[in-house]
Motif scaffolding. Structure first.
Motif, short mmCIF file in Angstrom:
data_model
loop_
_atom_site.label_atom_id
_atom_site.label_comp_id
_atom_site.label_asym_id
_atom_site.label_seq_id
_atom_site.Cartn_x
_atom_site.Cartn_y
_atom_site.Cartn_z
N PHE A 35 0.83 -1.20 0.00
CA PHE A 35 0.00 0.00 0.00
C PHE A 35 0.87 1.25 0.00
O PHE A 35 1.85 1.31 0.74
CB PHE A 35 -0.82 0.10 1.29
N LYS A 36 0.49 2.23 -0.76
CA LYS A 36 1.02 3.58 -0.57
C LYS A 36 0.06 4.27 0.40
O LYS A 36 -1.13 3.91 0.48
CB LYS A 36 1.09 4.34 -1.88
N GLU A 37 0.56 5.25 1.13
CA GLU A 37 -0.29 5.99 2.06
C GLU A 37 -1.55 6.47 1.34
O GLU A 37 -1.49 7.02 0.24
CB GLU A 37 0.46 7.19 2.64
N GLY A 38 -2.70 6.23 1.97
CA GLY A 38 -3.98 6.65 1.41
C GLY A 38 -4.69 5.59 0.59
O GLY A 38 -5.89 5.74 0.30
N HIS A 39 -4.00 4.53 0.20
CA HIS A 39 -4.67 3.46 -0.53
C HIS A 39 -5.75 2.81 0.33
O HIS A 39 -5.59 2.69 1.55
CB HIS A 39 -3.68 2.37 -0.94
N VAL A 40 -6.83 2.38 -0.32
CA VAL A 40 -7.98 1.82 0.39
C VAL A 40 -8.38 0.48 -0.23
O VAL A 40 -8.32 0.32 -1.45
CB VAL A 40 -9.18 2.79 0.31
N MET A 41 -8.79 -0.44 0.61
CA MET A 41 -9.53 -1.63 0.18
C MET A 41 -10.91 -1.49 0.81
O MET A 41 -11.04 -1.55 2.04
CB MET A 41 -8.85 -2.92 0.62
N LYS A 42 -11.92 -1.23 -0.01
CA LYS A 42 -13.27 -0.99 0.48
C LYS A 42 -13.80 -2.22 1.22
O LYS A 42 -13.29 -3.32 1.09
CB LYS A 42 -14.21 -0.65 -0.68
N GLU A 43 -14.88 -1.98 1.97
CA GLU A 43 -15.46 -3.06 2.78
C GLU A 43 -15.76 -4.29 1.92
O GLU A 43 -16.32 -4.19 0.83
CB GLU A 43 -16.74 -2.58 3.46
N HIS A 44 -15.39 -5.42 2.45
CA HIS A 44 -15.58 -6.70 1.78
C HIS A 44 -15.61 -7.80 2.83
O HIS A 44 -15.35 -7.55 4.00
CB HIS A 44 -14.47 -6.95 0.75
N LYS A 45 -15.93 -9.02 2.40
CA LYS A 45 -15.92 -10.18 3.29
C LYS A 45 -15.12 -11.29 2.61
O LYS A 45 -14.99 -11.32 1.40
CB LYS A 45 -17.35 -10.71 3.51
N THR A 46 -14.64 -12.21 3.42
CA THR A 46 -13.98 -13.40 2.92
C THR A 46 -14.78 -14.61 3.36
O THR A 46 -15.35 -14.60 4.45
CB THR A 46 -12.52 -13.48 3.43
N PRO A 47 -14.85 -15.64 2.54
CA PRO A 47 -15.64 -16.80 2.94
C PRO A 47 -14.95 -17.67 4.00
O PRO A 47 -15.60 -18.51 4.61
CB PRO A 47 -15.79 -17.59 1.63
N PHE A 48 -13.67 -17.46 4.22
CA PHE A 48 -12.89 -18.28 5.15
C PHE A 48 -12.16 -17.38 6.15
O PHE A 48 -11.97 -16.19 5.91
CB PHE A 48 -11.86 -19.11 4.38
N PRO A 49 -11.69 -17.92 7.27
CA PRO A 49 -10.90 -17.13 8.21
C PRO A 49 -9.62 -16.59 7.55
O PRO A 49 -9.07 -17.22 6.64
CB PRO A 49 -10.55 -18.12 9.32
N ILE A 50 -9.18 -15.43 8.02
CA ILE A 50 -7.93 -14.82 7.54
C ILE A 50 -7.12 -14.33 8.73
O ILE A 50 -7.65 -14.12 9.82
CB ILE A 50 -8.18 -13.63 6.58
N VAL A 51 -5.82 -14.13 8.48
CA VAL A 51 -4.94 -13.43 9.41
C VAL A 51 -4.21 -12.36 8.62
O VAL A 51 -3.71 -12.61 7.52
CB VAL A 51 -3.91 -14.39 10.07
N VAL A 52 -4.20 -11.14 9.17
CA VAL A 52 -3.53 -10.00 8.54
C VAL A 52 -2.41 -9.54 9.48
O VAL A 52 -2.63 -9.34 10.67
CB VAL A 52 -4.53 -8.84 8.30
#
Length: 114
Positions: A35-52
């Motif tokens: 990501f560059k500062e200010g980049h966005v990933m809009k609201e979404h869902k995943t069908p499976f568990p995730i770790v960030v």
């Protein structure tokens, strides 16, 4: 054995996050999101568990309307089906751990719609 690097050959896009699959194993996929500062990933869902994991930089990670300010070294885990969004508050490298049954294409689609 498989080896990958979160820092080698990082590419930043000027207008949206950059997705790269670093590794695929029998149980999951490891993806780097740059990501560059200010980049966005809009609201979404995943069908499976995730770790960030925030490997470098800082992001605001929204979950059900609540913002979690995550910085270098922070981890967050979500079950599948939980609405979430990301906003880079600094140039960042994020590691996303996906379930084997999930797809990197789904993540790319989220970015393209953000």
């Amino acid at each position: 054995m498989k080896v990958a690097s979160l820092v080698d050959n990082v590419e930043y896009n000027e207008t949206k996050p950059t997705i790269q699959v670093l590794m695929e194993t029998e149980t999951g996929k490891e993806i780097r999101i740059a990501f560059k500062e200010g980049h966005v990933m809009k609201e979404h869902k995943t069908p499976f568990p995730i770790v960030v994991e925030v490997f470098e930089g800082a992001i605001d990670f929204g979950v059900n309307g609540k913002i979690h300010h995550l910085k270098k070294g922070d981890l967050i885990a979500l079950e599948g089906g939980v609405p979430h969004d990301l906003t880079a508050t600094a140039t960042s490298i994020v590691r996303l751990s996906l379930n084997k049954l999930d797809s990197a294409k789904r993540v790319e689609d989220v970015v393209s719609k953000s």
